[in-house]
Design a protein around this motif. Sequence first.
Motif, PDB file in Angstrom:
ATOM      1  N   ALA A   1      14.374 -17.510   4.274  1.00  0.00           N
ATOM      2  CA  ALA A   1      14.908 -18.279   3.145  1.00  0.00           C
ATOM      3  C   ALA A   1      14.594 -19.768   3.278  1.00  0.00           C
ATOM      4  O   ALA A   1      14.338 -20.448   2.275  1.00  0.00           O
ATOM      5  CB  ALA A   1      16.410 -18.062   3.031  1.00  0.00           C
ATOM      6  N   SER A   2      14.586 -20.274   4.501  1.00  0.00           N
ATOM      7  CA  SER A   2      14.262 -21.684   4.723  1.00  0.00           C
ATOM      8  C   SER A   2      12.815 -21.976   4.353  1.00  0.00           C
ATOM      9  O   SER A   2      12.511 -22.988   3.721  1.00  0.00           O
ATOM     10  CB  SER A   2      14.496 -22.069   6.185  1.00  0.00           C
ATOM     11  N   LEU A   3      11.928 -21.084   4.751  1.00  0.00           N
ATOM     12  CA  LEU A   3      10.518 -21.287   4.427  1.00  0.00           C
ATOM     13  C   LEU A   3      10.247 -21.106   2.942  1.00  0.00           C
ATOM     14  O   LEU A   3       9.455 -21.850   2.369  1.00  0.00           O
ATOM     15  CB  LEU A   3       9.639 -20.346   5.249  1.00  0.00           C
ATOM     16  N   LEU A   4      10.913 -20.162   2.315  1.00  0.00           N
ATOM     17  CA  LEU A   4      10.740 -19.984   0.875  1.00  0.00           C
ATOM     18  C   LEU A   4      11.235 -21.211   0.114  1.00  0.00           C
ATOM     19  O   LEU A   4      10.623 -21.625  -0.869  1.00  0.00           O
ATOM     20  CB  LEU A   4      11.453 -18.719   0.404  1.00  0.00           C
ATOM     21  N   ALA A   5      12.321 -21.813   0.574  1.00  0.00           N
ATOM     22  CA  ALA A   5      12.823 -23.039  -0.062  1.00  0.00           C
ATOM     23  C   ALA A   5      11.807 -24.168   0.089  1.00  0.00           C
ATOM     24  O   ALA A   5      11.579 -24.939  -0.856  1.00  0.00           O
ATOM     25  CB  ALA A   5      14.165 -23.440   0.545  1.00  0.00           C
ATOM     26  N   THR A   6      11.174 -24.260   1.240  1.00  0.00           N
ATOM     27  CA  THR A   6      10.155 -25.278   1.471  1.00  0.00           C
ATOM     28  C   THR A   6       8.945 -25.038   0.585  1.00  0.00           C
ATOM     29  O   THR A   6       8.388 -25.976   0.006  1.00  0.00           O
ATOM     30  CB  THR A   6       9.743 -25.305   2.954  1.00  0.00           C
ATOM     31  N   ILE A   7       8.537 -23.786   0.457  1.00  0.00           N
ATOM     32  CA  ILE A   7       7.417 -23.453  -0.425  1.00  0.00           C
ATOM     33  C   ILE A   7       7.752 -23.899  -1.853  1.00  0.00           C
ATOM     34  O   ILE A   7       6.926 -24.539  -2.518  1.00  0.00           O
ATOM     35  CB  ILE A   7       7.106 -21.940  -0.374  1.00  0.00           C
ATOM     36  N   LYS A   8       8.954 -23.627  -2.308  1.00  0.00           N
ATOM     37  CA  LYS A   8       9.353 -24.007  -3.668  1.00  0.00           C
ATOM     38  C   LYS A   8       9.390 -25.520  -3.856  1.00  0.00           C
ATOM     39  O   LYS A   8       9.125 -26.021  -4.946  1.00  0.00           O
ATOM     40  CB  LYS A   8      10.696 -23.383  -4.014  1.00  0.00           C
ATOM     41  N   ASP A   9       9.697 -26.254  -2.779  1.00  0.00           N
ATOM     42  CA  ASP A   9       9.718 -27.715  -2.850  1.00  0.00           C
ATOM     43  C   ASP A   9       8.315 -28.323  -2.831  1.00  0.00           C
ATOM     44  O   ASP A   9       8.091 -29.379  -3.409  1.00  0.00           O
ATOM     45  CB  ASP A   9      10.514 -28.303  -1.675  1.00  0.00           C
ATOM     46  N   ARG A  10       7.378 -27.681  -2.144  1.00  0.00           N
ATOM     47  CA  ARG A  10       6.063 -28.267  -1.896  1.00  0.00           C
ATOM     48  C   ARG A  10       4.934 -27.779  -2.792  1.00  0.00           C
ATOM     49  O   ARG A  10       3.931 -28.451  -2.945  1.00  0.00           O
ATOM     50  CB  ARG A  10       5.646 -28.006  -0.441  1.00  0.00           C
ATOM     51  N   VAL A  11       5.084 -26.602  -3.343  1.00  0.00           N
ATOM     52  CA  VAL A  11       4.012 -25.971  -4.111  1.00  0.00           C
ATOM     53  C   VAL A  11       4.208 -26.292  -5.599  1.00  0.00           C
ATOM     54  O   VAL A  11       5.336 -26.275  -6.083  1.00  0.00           O
ATOM     55  CB  VAL A  11       4.038 -24.443  -3.857  1.00  0.00           C
ATOM     56  N   PRO A  12       3.127 -26.578  -6.309  1.00  0.00           N
ATOM     57  CA  PRO A  12       3.262 -26.814  -7.753  1.00  0.00           C
ATOM     58  C   PRO A  12       3.924 -25.613  -8.446  1.00  0.00           C
ATOM     59  O   PRO A  12       3.695 -24.462  -8.055  1.00  0.00           O
ATOM     60  CB  PRO A  12       1.812 -26.984  -8.227  1.00  0.00           C
ATOM     61  N   PRO A  13       4.725 -25.874  -9.462  1.00  0.00           N
ATOM     62  CA  PRO A  13       5.491 -24.804 -10.123  1.00  0.00           C
ATOM     63  C   PRO A  13       4.673 -23.585 -10.535  1.00  0.00           C
ATOM     64  O   PRO A  13       5.138 -22.456 -10.406  1.00  0.00           O
ATOM     65  CB  PRO A  13       6.089 -25.502 -11.342  1.00  0.00           C
ATOM     66  N   GLY A  14       3.470 -23.775 -11.001  1.00  0.00           N
ATOM     67  CA  GLY A  14       2.654 -22.648 -11.449  1.00  0.00           C
ATOM     68  C   GLY A  14       2.158 -21.746 -10.332  1.00  0.00           C
ATOM     69  O   GLY A  14       1.614 -20.677 -10.599  1.00  0.00           O
ATOM     70  N   PHE A  15       2.355 -22.162  -9.084  1.00  0.00           N
ATOM     71  CA  PHE A  15       1.860 -21.400  -7.945  1.00  0.00           C
ATOM     72  C   PHE A  15       2.968 -20.849  -7.050  1.00  0.00           C
ATOM     73  O   PHE A  15       2.686 -20.212  -6.037  1.00  0.00           O
ATOM     74  CB  PHE A  15       0.910 -22.264  -7.107  1.00  0.00           C
ATOM     75  N   ILE A  16       4.210 -21.107  -7.410  1.00  0.00           N
ATOM     76  CA  ILE A  16       5.331 -20.666  -6.576  1.00  0.00           C
ATOM     77  C   ILE A  16       5.383 -19.149  -6.470  1.00  0.00           C
ATOM     78  O   ILE A  16       5.526 -18.603  -5.371  1.00  0.00           O
ATOM     79  CB  ILE A  16       6.662 -21.237  -7.085  1.00  0.00           C
ATOM     80  N   ASP A  17       5.261 -18.455  -7.575  1.00  0.00           N
ATOM     81  CA  ASP A  17       5.340 -16.990  -7.557  1.00  0.00           C
ATOM     82  C   ASP A  17       4.246 -16.384  -6.689  1.00  0.00           C
ATOM     83  O   ASP A  17       4.518 -15.514  -5.859  1.00  0.00           O
ATOM     84  CB  ASP A  17       5.254 -16.435  -8.981  1.00  0.00           C
ATOM     85  N   MET A  18       3.036 -16.864  -6.833  1.00  0.00           N
ATOM     86  CA  MET A  18       1.916 -16.334  -6.055  1.00  0.00           C
ATOM     87  C   MET A  18       2.128 -16.583  -4.557  1.00  0.00           C
ATOM     88  O   MET A  18       1.884 -15.707  -3.730  1.00  0.00           O
ATOM     89  CB  MET A  18       0.611 -16.987  -6.527  1.00  0.00           C
ATOM     90  N   ASN A  19       2.595 -17.765  -4.205  1.00  0.00           N
ATOM     91  CA  ASN A  19       2.848 -18.085  -2.801  1.00  0.00           C
ATOM     92  C   ASN A  19       4.017 -17.291  -2.241  1.00  0.00           C
ATOM     93  O   ASN A  19       3.984 -16.855  -1.093  1.00  0.00           O
ATOM     94  CB  ASN A  19       3.087 -19.587  -2.639  1.00  0.00           C
ATOM     95  N   THR A  20       5.038 -17.094  -3.050  1.00  0.00           N
ATOM     96  CA  THR A  20       6.183 -16.287  -2.621  1.00  0.00           C
ATOM     97  C   THR A  20       5.741 -14.851  -2.355  1.00  0.00           C
ATOM     98  O   THR A  20       6.124 -14.254  -1.349  1.00  0.00           O
ATOM     99  CB  THR A  20       7.295 -16.327  -3.673  1.00  0.00           C
ATOM    100  N   ARG A  21       4.937 -14.296  -3.249  1.00  0.00           N
ATOM    101  CA  ARG A  21       4.441 -12.935  -3.057  1.00  0.00           C
ATOM    102  C   ARG A  21       3.591 -12.835  -1.787  1.00  0.00           C
ATOM    103  O   ARG A  21       3.705 -11.871  -1.030  1.00  0.00           O
ATOM    104  CB  ARG A  21       3.635 -12.490  -4.271  1.00  0.00           C
ATOM    105  N   ALA A  22       2.768 -13.841  -1.526  1.00  0.00           N
ATOM    106  CA  ALA A  22       1.933 -13.841  -0.317  1.00  0.00           C
ATOM    107  C   ALA A  22       2.798 -13.930   0.939  1.00  0.00           C
ATOM    108  O   ALA A  22       2.548 -13.235   1.932  1.00  0.00           O
ATOM    109  CB  ALA A  22       0.941 -15.000  -0.360  1.00  0.00           C
ATOM    110  N   PHE A  23       3.818 -14.776   0.906  1.00  0.00           N
ATOM    111  CA  PHE A  23       4.722 -14.908   2.046  1.00  0.00           C
ATOM    112  C   PHE A  23       5.434 -13.586   2.326  1.00  0.00           C
ATOM    113  O   PHE A  23       5.490 -13.125   3.474  1.00  0.00           O
ATOM    114  CB  PHE A  23       5.737 -16.024   1.784  1.00  0.00           C
ATOM    115  N   GLU A  24       5.950 -12.963   1.282  1.00  0.00           N
ATOM    116  CA  GLU A  24       6.659 -11.695   1.453  1.00  0.00           C
ATOM    117  C   GLU A  24       5.723 -10.583   1.907  1.00  0.00           C
ATOM    118  O   GLU A  24       6.112  -9.734   2.722  1.00  0.00           O
ATOM    119  CB  GLU A  24       7.376 -11.329   0.157  1.00  0.00           C
ATOM    120  N   LEU A  25       4.499 -10.585   1.429  1.00  0.00           N
ATOM    121  CA  LEU A  25       3.499  -9.613   1.883  1.00  0.00           C
ATOM    122  C   LEU A  25       3.266  -9.770   3.386  1.00  0.00           C
ATOM    123  O   LEU A  25       3.281  -8.798   4.137  1.00  0.00           O
ATOM    124  CB  LEU A  25       2.192  -9.810   1.112  1.00  0.00           C
TER     125      LEU A  25
END
Length: 70
Positions: free
Chosen positions: A35-59
């Motif tokens: 959850a900490s890393l996902l929060a960081t991804i959401k803070d650092r990644v442009p909004p249009g890329f959050i879903d793709m990065n979240t899916r990659a992290f979870e994969l």
Amino acid sequence: LPMYEQVMEQIGKPIVFNICVLGALIGLTGLLRPASLLATIKDRVPPGFIDMNTRAFELGMDMGAEYSMR
């Protein structure tokens, strides 16, 4: 782990390969809370890329957890 192949098959964009590797590291070791890393991804990644990065992290997390010895 066949991370690159899975990223290309499931997401289709190699740019998120690094986030998948990060997820696998966390899945294998449990060094940080996901959850900490996902929060960081959401803070650092442009909004249009959050879903793709979240899916990659979870994969990566799922793949790493399969091999975890915790």
